[in-house]
Enzyme design. Structure first.
Site, PDB file in Angstrom:
ATOM      1  N   SER A  87      -5.284   3.272  16.986  1.00 57.11           N
ATOM      2  CA  SER A  87      -6.314   4.136  16.410  1.00 57.11           C
ATOM      3  C   SER A  87      -7.410   4.417  17.425  1.00 57.11           C
ATOM      4  CB  SER A  87      -6.916   3.437  15.185  1.00 57.11           C
ATOM      5  OG  SER A  87      -8.141   4.029  14.840  1.00 57.11           O
ATOM      6  N   LYS A 142      -6.580  -3.819  15.850  1.00 58.63           N
ATOM      7  CA  LYS A 142      -5.788  -2.852  16.638  1.00 58.63           C
ATOM      8  C   LYS A 142      -6.018  -3.099  18.131  1.00 58.63           C
ATOM      9  CE  LYS A 142      -3.829  -0.385  13.409  1.00 58.63           C
ATOM     10  NZ  LYS A 142      -2.352  -0.383  13.270  1.00 58.63           N
ATOM     11  N   ASN A 180       0.858  -1.194   0.000  1.00 58.07           N
ATOM     12  CA  ASN A 180       0.000   0.000   0.000  1.00 58.07           C
ATOM     13  C   ASN A 180       0.886   1.232   0.000  1.00 58.07           C
ATOM     14  OD1 ASN A 180      -2.300   1.586   0.094  1.00 58.07           O
ATOM     15  ND2 ASN A 180      -2.364   1.597   2.332  1.00 58.07           N
ATOM     16  N   ASN A 237     -19.297  11.613  -1.872  1.00 55.56           N
ATOM     17  CA  ASN A 237     -20.495  11.020  -1.285  1.00 55.56           C
ATOM     18  C   ASN A 237     -20.479  11.333   0.202  1.00 55.56           C
ATOM     19  OD1 ASN A 237     -21.504   9.350  -3.642  1.00 55.56           O
ATOM     20  ND2 ASN A 237     -19.397   8.597  -3.461  1.00 55.56           N
ATOM     21  N   VAL A 238     -21.340  12.236   0.622  1.00 54.11           N
ATOM     22  CA  VAL A 238     -21.373  12.574   2.052  1.00 54.11           C
ATOM     23  C   VAL A 238     -22.198  11.502   2.746  1.00 54.11           C
ATOM     24  CG1 VAL A 238     -22.136  14.263   3.758  1.00 54.11           C
ATOM     25  CG2 VAL A 238     -21.099  15.032   1.595  1.00 54.11           C
ATOM     26  N   PHE A 269       4.460   0.774  11.697  1.00 52.69           N
ATOM     27  CA  PHE A 269       3.302   1.239  10.920  1.00 52.69           C
ATOM     28  C   PHE A 269       2.760   0.131  10.023  1.00 52.69           C
ATOM     29  CE2 PHE A 269       3.934   5.493  12.228  1.00 52.69           C
ATOM     30  CZ  PHE A 269       5.295   5.707  12.268  1.00 52.69           C
ATOM     31  N   TYR A 309     -10.738  -4.378  11.206  1.00 53.89           N
ATOM     32  CA  TYR A 309      -9.536  -3.518  11.255  1.00 53.89           C
ATOM     33  C   TYR A 309      -9.385  -2.964  12.671  1.00 53.89           C
ATOM     34  CZ  TYR A 309      -7.256   0.991  11.469  1.00 53.89           C
ATOM     35  OH  TYR A 309      -6.487   2.053  11.892  1.00 53.89           O
TER      36      TYR A 309
HETATM   37  C1  WQD Z   1     -14.538  10.518   8.325  1.00 51.24           C
HETATM   38  C2  WQD Z   1     -15.933  11.098   8.154  1.00 51.24           C
HETATM   39  C3  WQD Z   1     -17.542   9.564   7.264  1.00 51.24           C
HETATM   40  C4  WQD Z   1     -15.605   9.099   3.361  1.00 51.24           C
HETATM   41  C5  WQD Z   1     -11.238   5.653   9.880  1.00 51.24           C
HETATM   42  C6  WQD Z   1     -10.748   4.572  10.766  1.00 51.24           C
HETATM   43  C7  WQD Z   1      -9.696   5.109  11.705  1.00 51.24           C
HETATM   44  C8  WQD Z   1      -8.575   5.821  10.983  1.00 51.24           C
HETATM   45  C9  WQD Z   1      -9.121   6.800   9.946  1.00 51.24           C
HETATM   46  C10 WQD Z   1      -7.714   4.155   9.424  1.00 51.24           C
HETATM   47  C11 WQD Z   1     -17.052  10.154   8.586  1.00 51.24           C
HETATM   48  C12 WQD Z   1     -17.299  10.705   6.297  1.00 51.24           C
HETATM   49  C13 WQD Z   1     -15.915   9.462   4.667  1.00 51.24           C
HETATM   50  C14 WQD Z   1     -16.408   9.579   2.296  1.00 51.24           C
HETATM   51  C15 WQD Z   1     -17.781  10.763   3.880  1.00 51.24           C
HETATM   52  N1  WQD Z   1      -7.612   4.893  10.529  1.00 51.24           N
HETATM   53  N2  WQD Z   1     -16.994  10.275   4.916  1.00 51.24           N
HETATM   54  N3  WQD Z   1     -17.469  10.391   2.595  1.00 51.24           N
HETATM   55  O1  WQD Z   1     -14.162   6.553   9.628  1.00 51.24           O
HETATM   56  O2  WQD Z   1     -13.416   8.520  11.101  1.00 51.24           O
HETATM   57  O3  WQD Z   1     -11.836   6.662  10.650  1.00 51.24           O
HETATM   58  O4  WQD Z   1     -10.146   6.174   9.145  1.00 51.24           O
HETATM   59  O5  WQD Z   1      -7.606   4.575   8.303  1.00 51.24           O
HETATM   60  O6  WQD Z   1      -9.168   3.991  12.415  1.00 51.24           O
HETATM   61  O7  WQD Z   1     -11.816   4.116  11.567  1.00 51.24           O
HETATM   62  O8  WQD Z   1     -12.444   8.231   8.810  1.00 51.24           O
HETATM   63  O9  WQD Z   1     -12.188   9.505   6.726  1.00 51.24           O
HETATM   64  O10 WQD Z   1     -13.376   7.248   6.646  1.00 51.24           O
HETATM   65  O11 WQD Z   1     -14.510   9.228   7.693  1.00 51.24           O
HETATM   66  O12 WQD Z   1     -18.743  11.511   4.126  1.00 51.24           O
HETATM   67  O13 WQD Z   1     -16.180   9.289   1.078  1.00 51.24           O
HETATM   68  O14 WQD Z   1     -16.144  11.369   6.774  1.00 51.24           O
HETATM   69  O15 WQD Z   1     -18.929   9.230   7.338  1.00 51.24           O
HETATM   70  O16 WQD Z   1     -18.076  10.933   9.176  1.00 51.24           O
HETATM   71  P1  WQD Z   1     -13.102   7.494  10.073  1.00 51.24           P
HETATM   72  P2  WQD Z   1     -13.107   8.526   7.383  1.00 51.24           P
END
Ligand code: WQD
Length: 347
Positions: free
Chosen positions: A132, A163, A43, A226-227, A88, A159
């Site tokens: 995390s 952790k 990755n 996509n929100v 990491f 995932y």
């Molecule tokens: C953030 C917000 C989504 C994508 C995850 C893991 C965490 C860490 C970071 C691993 C949320 C919204 C997201 C999109 C959206 N490590 N969203 N549209 O879920 O807080 O944390 O990633 O990578 O361990 O759990 O991060 O960036 O996926 O989402 O609206 O296309 O953005 O619903 O509210 P998250 P995220």
């Protein structure tokens, strides 16, 4: 080859070619350590390493290796006198982990167990683990401090559970090795990029996380964001998270390297800013930094997603003398510089 004697403390960095790892490698070099990287490049891109060397102005030792290869790992410990490990190496896609739990547990837990095996065999006593905030599960209160319970059953994906399991392995290992220093760092949401714009987050395929996705829309690679979820109990209905600049994350790791010298034993710290921003606020912030209009569509919630997650960063401030310095504008300005200079990432 014989070990080239250097007077610098050598730090093994599994996953050091990745997004977080590469930024921490730069901070290690700046702080006078010699990073020894190993990465299976599943990755990450070797182009990233070339750019890290360009920024640092020095060659960096890197082994193409999977931490599941215990014999290969042993060879590296024989060749180098490792002072500390900054790990990491892990798969980190929440969505993919739901589809492939066996791969995630095998990789994330297996890599950790191999590294700990080598620590025991080669008498290495300092270990930094990339964890995390997802281990906290659904917050019972906010902001989240390190005393908040971590309840495995409330973690909704393999995932996050991997952790959680790794943290328990480390806690038991710390009991068995009271002379080891093990620091668990619970990241909130790392975003942004090095100020040079030469390195940054470059997810394989369609980004899972918000900001790399938003940046790819801003640069014209994707049509709209996509929100996912607009009916949360938050000020504007969209999810709130604690976004932290990846360079602040890096300096947090260096503060932990100093903590090892105090024989700190087992410690856990949140690495966050203490401030939460919503999805819509993040989209607006990147529009401001990029001067672009970023289209988005309101979509249903993602299963398992939480409304609000943000850190209480007080313990790291008190015990590490560390706090995030970069604000939302810094995060978005640096993210945009990286994405606009590298629309297709490292390729
Ligand atoms: C953030 C917000 C989504 C994508 C995850 C893991 C965490 C860490 C970071 C691993 C949320 C919204 C997201 C999109 C959206 N490590 N969203 N549209 O879920 O807080 O944390 O990633 O990578 O361990 O759990 O991060 O960036 O996926 O989402 O609206 O296309 O953005 O619903 O509210 P998250 P995220």
């Amino acid at each position: 080859a014989t070990t080239v004697e250097t007077n610098k403390l050598q730090v093994l960095v599994p996953g050091g070619v990745g997004f977080i790892g590469s930024h921490c490698v730069l901070e290690l070099i700046k702080a006078g350590y010699e990073p020894i990287l190993l990465d299976n490049l599943s990755n990450s891109s070797i182009e990233c390493l070339k750019r890290v060397e360009q920024i640092a102005g020095c060659k960096i030792t890197n082994y193409k290796l999977d931490c599941l290869d215990l014999e290969g790992l042993r060879d590296i410990f024989k060749k180098h006198s490792i002072y500390a490990i900054m790990n990491f190496a892990a798969l980190k896609s929440v969505g993919e982990s739901v589809q492939k739990p066996v791969l995630y547990y095998k990789n994330n837990v297996g890599c950790l167990l191999n590294l700990l095996t080598c620590m025991e065999e080669f008498n290495v006593k300092n270990f930094l683990f990339s964890s995390s905030a997802t281990v906290y599960g659904a917050p019972q209160y906010l902001p989240l401090d390190e005393k908040h319970p971590c309840i495995g059953d409330s973690i909704t994906n393999p995932y996050g559970k991997s952790k959680y399991i790794c943290e328990h392995i480390l806690k038991d290992t710390a009991i068995a090795h009271p002379d080891w220093n093990i620091i668990i760092l619970r990241y909130f949401n790392p975003v942004g990029a090095h100020e040079s714009g030469l390195i940054g987050e470059d997810p394989v395929g369609r980004p899972n996380n918000l900001m790399p996705y938003v940046a790819q829309v801003a640069v014209g690679r994707l049509p709209f964001v996509n929100v996912t979820g607009t009916d949360y109990d938050t000020p504007d209905g969209t999810g709130v998270r604690d976004y932290i600049h990846v360079v602040d994350l890096g300096t947090g790791h260096i503060a932990c390297m100093k903590k090892f010298k105090e024989n700190c034993g087992l410690q856990m710290y949140n690495l966050g800013t203490g401030k939460g921003y919503s999805v819509l606020e993040m989209i607006k912030a990147l529009e401001k930094a990029s001067g672009k209009t970023i289209a988005f569509k309101e979509c249903p919630r993602r299963p398992g997603d939480l409304a609000s997650v943000y850190a209480d960063p007080a313990l790291a401030a008190k015990e590490l003398g560390w706090a995030a310095q970069r604000d939302l504008d810094d995060m978005c300005r640096d993210l945009w510089r990286w994405q606009s200079k590298n629309p297709n990432g490292f390729q």
